[in-house]
Design an enzyme around this catalytic site. Structure first.
Site, short mmCIF file in Angstrom:
data_model
loop_
_atom_site.label_atom_id
_atom_site.label_comp_id
_atom_site.label_asym_id
_atom_site.label_seq_id
_atom_site.Cartn_x
_atom_site.Cartn_y
_atom_site.Cartn_z
CG ASP A 1 92.04 -25.23 -29.11
OD1 ASP A 1 90.97 -25.73 -29.44
OD2 ASP A 1 92.73 -24.52 -29.87
CD GLU B 1 85.58 -21.38 -25.90
OE1 GLU B 1 85.30 -21.81 -27.04
OE2 GLU B 1 85.34 -22.03 -24.86
#
Length: 362
Positions: A15, A258
């Site tokens: 994140d 990610e």
């Protein structure tokens, strides 16, 4: 325009990795950013210039604010981005509501290759308080929100990949042992449930020697040292720009979540993605969607399934053993570069975000 970016750290580094790169690029391109982070300790491991003790600080022109409870009472900027539906503090949202010119409110969603995001990207979501939130979906198509990619990134990659001495100098600077002649370089960044022991065993038994670089804290049961044809090196986390270069130098990158997943695309080298597991197994659909879209050779496709627990460990080991043979390896290398090149011709995420915000401005 000025931007508030809100980040709650859930995945330790994924994140904040995405938010930090976004904040730096927006600032570098003339949109000053105030980055709110609830976990400065994790942020400081990723970016050493950040202090976990300072409630307010500035790095690379980005104003960093510790997102405490209660939250600091400040006037919202013209654009508010909440990363991954993290919900800005209620007091801040009330401030947004009270402004004559209300901010443009963006909900930056998780990256996905699923086709449905193309129809949801950019959709408005009116809130009960009268403010409109807009969905922004990063993705791999022209009609999605795209991928983060800083200007000049690929030129820098190409220059480093063409210069073996520059690669050796860089690896020495970040503490990676010198590569021995004929040795392949592999990086490993994964969640705890990855079959990293199987990977190590296969590399140890391979004909080609391998240097496997693992950050501290990842797969802790794989200690530094020699195992057959495999040499394992441990190293601390490095700054995002250096991590990019490490991926560019490697022949094969195992990445997770990610942020590192996106960055591995820009390395243009074979990679294996360990997707963040979800309780409802939604991650399996996301993995399948990405595999369908990037159209890897069948052996590389199956390695992803095995690495993510969707096939047996024996099947994973067998496919990896096959993939490292010259002909299948060459096919994987060719497709990885082709996929990266195809994505590189699209506008990057920040360009699309700026275009969307300008279209929402009165």
């Amino acid at each position: 325009m000025r931007v508030d970016v809100f980040c709650r750290v859930v995945d330790n580094f994924g994140d904040i990795g995405v938010c930090w790169r976004l904040a730096r690029q927006l600032t570098a391109e003339g949109w000053p950013v105030r980055l709110w982070v609830d976990d400065l300790a994790s942020f400081a491991r990723l970016e050493r210039r950040v202090s976990a003790r300072l409630p307010v600080q500035s790095v690379d022109g980005v104003d960093i604010l510790h997102w405490t409870l209660p939250a600091p009472d400040v006037v919202p900027h013209e654009i508010v981005i909440e990363a991954f539906a993290c919900d800005p503090p209620p007091g801040f949202v009330h401030r947004m509501q009270d402004l004559v010119q209300r901010p443009i409110w963006i909900n930056l969603e998780y990256l996905s290759a699923e086709s449905w995001i193309d129809t949801c990207h950019g959709l408005p979501s009116p809130q009960p308080n009268g403010i409109v939130k807009t969905f922004f979906f990063p993705g791999f198509t022209e009609t999605s929100g795209g991928l983060l990619r800083e200007p000049g990134l690929l030129d820098a990659r190409n220059a480093l990949q063409a210069d073996s001495q520059a690669q050796a100098d860089f690896l020495a600077r970040i503490g990676v042992p010198p590569r021995q002649p004929g040795e392949r370089l592999v990086t490993l960044f994964c969640y705890p449930d990855a079959p990293a022991s199987v990977l190590a065993q296969e590399l140890a038994n391979a004909d080609t020697p391998t240097l496997l670089v693992i950050p501290d804290g990842v797969a802790p049961y794989l200690g530094a040292g020699q195992r057959g044809a495999l040499r394992i090196a441990r190293m601390p986390f490095v700054a995002p720009a250096d991590y990019d270069r490490l991926l560019w130098c490697a022949d094969l990158n195992f990445v997770r979540g990610e942020d590192s997943f996106i960055r591995a695309h820009w390395a243009g080298r074979p990679m294996v993605w360990h997707i963040y597991p979800q309780d409802d197994a939604a991650h399996v659909d996301k993995l399948s969607a990405w595999l369908d879209r990037c159209a890897l050779p069948s052996h590389a496709h199956d390695i992803h399934l095995g690495w993510n627990g969707e096939t047996t460990l024996e099947g994973f080991a067998e496919q990896l053993r096959y993939a490292l043979q010259p002909e299948p390896w060459a096919a994987w290398v060719q497709r990885a570069r082709g996929w990266s090149d195809a994505l590189a011709v699209q506008p990057d995420l920040v360009a699309r975000l700026r275009r969307l915000c300008l279209s929402r401005r009165p």
